[in-house]
Design an enzyme around this catalytic site. Structure first.
Site, short mmCIF file in Angstrom:
data_model
loop_
_atom_site.label_atom_id
_atom_site.label_comp_id
_atom_site.label_asym_id
_atom_site.label_seq_id
_atom_site.Cartn_x
_atom_site.Cartn_y
_atom_site.Cartn_z
N ASP A 228 -36.12 -6.84 -14.45
CA ASP A 228 -36.62 -6.38 -13.15
C ASP A 228 -36.62 -4.85 -13.07
O ASP A 228 -35.56 -4.23 -13.17
CB ASP A 228 -35.72 -6.99 -12.05
CG ASP A 228 -36.29 -6.81 -10.66
OD1 ASP A 228 -37.24 -6.03 -10.48
OD2 ASP A 228 -35.76 -7.45 -9.73
N HIS A 321 -46.02 -13.12 -8.49
CA HIS A 321 -45.43 -11.96 -7.82
C HIS A 321 -46.06 -10.65 -8.29
O HIS A 321 -46.41 -9.80 -7.47
CB HIS A 321 -43.92 -11.97 -8.08
CG HIS A 321 -43.15 -10.87 -7.43
ND1 HIS A 321 -42.98 -10.78 -6.06
CD2 HIS A 321 -42.50 -9.79 -7.94
CE1 HIS A 321 -42.25 -9.72 -5.77
NE2 HIS A 321 -41.94 -9.09 -6.90
#
Ligand code: HEM
Length: 412
Positions: A228, A321
């Protein structure tokens, strides 16, 4: 072991100590590095405690330096007490600045210090201070002085925000490679604020232990297990400054500062972990192991949102996403995401109270977080597995150069 012996010698070198002992033998035949040298003086096993991130400067140090966020964070928001004067706010900011300068240099606060962090050093402590929308209209600041970028965030579909853990007049982002150093700093600020401002909410987060990964610069993983932070703007990008820091169009006191959006986002980890890895990867649009986009390549391969697989389908799903969050789908919206994980035990329903303390820095939330979250809240495949539980927005003024205090241009 050989590795720790090498580590010890290196650490002793940093501390200027000579004659560090080699390894000690343990009963099981293995060996370890002792943390004393031959004269019996304690030698740290690493230089972690001695690391200092300079406090003074034109930028507040917690925004882009150190390059990777520290291992621990304490986020907090304060509210001014009813009727707090401008003078009181001034001396709070003066006091916080002086304390932050000392603590980030690894120095105790003197007689007022509760000594919780004594001997731990600076551990790369950064203390970053911001102003919330609700500060304007208080302490002699006019509501009309509130910059456009500091308009309260709109409500987003799916929000389950807890007001008691959201917002605040003053925001503080503390980070350090030692959890006690970070907590000690927030206690110190709380002490200084006494009589002028009280804590409204506080949250504790963590990233990766310094020195734990072979590659210190490797992108962090969040608690869902994903790599991330890959497609964050890089400080070497030509438009980085313009996208992250407030420029000429902002008010004088904020120029060179930034806006930070904080969201406490709980992860429904039991549901997520029950999902097979290919399905998890489809939700994000990237591989879980390497972080590479689903059309192939490595973590740093540029995303091609139009790429199709052999089955003719989009490699990055329509509701993935990274498709919905991409700058290309949000009029170039950019933000620097530097969040921390949190894990606060169990909820009443026995589910983990864990997730992401999402932090996003940008020159203008209206061209950063807001449009992206608007889009994510309307169709992101990840939404099924997360809940936005708290939210805050702060305008983060530029750093204090020596002799000045944080926010001085606003309140003097
Ligand atoms: C990308 C996870 C919430 C904005 C990513 C990536 C992951 C991820 C794994 C791909 C790697 C990367 O480029 O960093 C999560 C999780 C979230 C979350 C687990 C919640 C718990 C948010 C929110 C926003 C956001 C609230 C903003 C409103 C972005 C952006 C990208 C991204 C802008 C880069 C997209 C690109 O251009 O490739 N996120 N995210 N994320 N996320 Fe999130």
């Amino acid at each position: 072991s050989r590795r720790s012996a090498v580590g010890l010698v290196a650490a002793a070198g940093v501390g200027g100590l000579v004659g560090a002992a080699a390894t000690i033998s343990l009963r099981d035949g293995s060996s370890a590095a002792p943390n004393t040298n031959t004269t019996g003086t304690a030698v740290p096993l690493s230089d972690l405690g001695t690391r200092i991130v300079p406090f003074h400067g034109t930028r507040q140090a917690g925004i882009v330096t150190p390059t990777r966020q520290q291992a621990h964070a304490v986020l907090a928001a304060f509210d001014l007490v009813e009727g707090a004067s401008r003078d009181a706010l001034r001396s709070l900011l003066r006091g916080w600045t002086a304390a932050a300068a000392r603590l980030t240099a690894g120095l105790p606060l003197g007689a007022d210090d509760n000594t919780a962090a004594l001997g731990l050093g600076a551990a790369s402590l950064t203390v970053t201070v911001g102003f919330g929308p609700s500060l304007f209209g208080k302490a002699g600041l006019a509501g009309t002085d509130r910059p456009a970028g500091l308009a309260p965030l709109p409500a987003f579909p799916g929000d389950e925000l807890d007001p008691a853990r959201s917002d605040g007049d003053l925001g503080v982002i503390i980070a350090a490679d030692d959890p006690t150093v970070a907590y000690h700093a927030v206690r110190a600020l709380q002490g200084i604020a006494k009589g002028t401002a009280t804590l409204r909410w506080q949250a504790t987060g963590f990233a990766r232990a310094r020195g734990a990964a072979g590659d210190e610069g490797a992108t962090l993983r969040n608690l869902m297990g994903q790599v991330d932070g890959t497609n964050n703007p890089k400080s070497t990008d030509p438009d980085f400054e313009r996208r992250i820091f407030v420029g000429e169009d902002g008010p004088d006191w904020l120029r060179g500062g930034s806006y930070v959006v904080i969201r406490r986002i709980r992860m429904l980890l039991d549901d997520w972990d029950a999902l097979a890895v290919p399905a998890q990867e489809k939700v994000i649009g990237r591989r879980k192991d390497t972080g590479a986009p689903l059309h192939g390549g490595t973590e740093v391969t540029p995303v091609d949102l139009s790429a199709r697989g052999t089955d003719g389908k989009l490699a990055v799903a329509p509701d993935a996403h990274i498709r919905l969050a991409a700058a290309a789908n949000n009029a170039g919206a950019a933000m620097l995401r530097r969040g921390f994980s949190y894990a606060d035990g169990l909820r009443p329903d026995r589910a983990p109270d864990a997730g992401l303390l999402f932090l996003a820095w940008q020159a203008d939330p209206g061209r950063g977080f807001v449009p992206v979250q608007q889009r994510l809240a309307n169709g992101d495949a990840l939404s099924r597995f997360i809940r936005h539980e708290a939210s805050a927005l702060f305008a983060v003024p530029p750093g204090a150069v020596e002799g000045r205090y944080l926010g001085q241009e606003l309140v003097e």
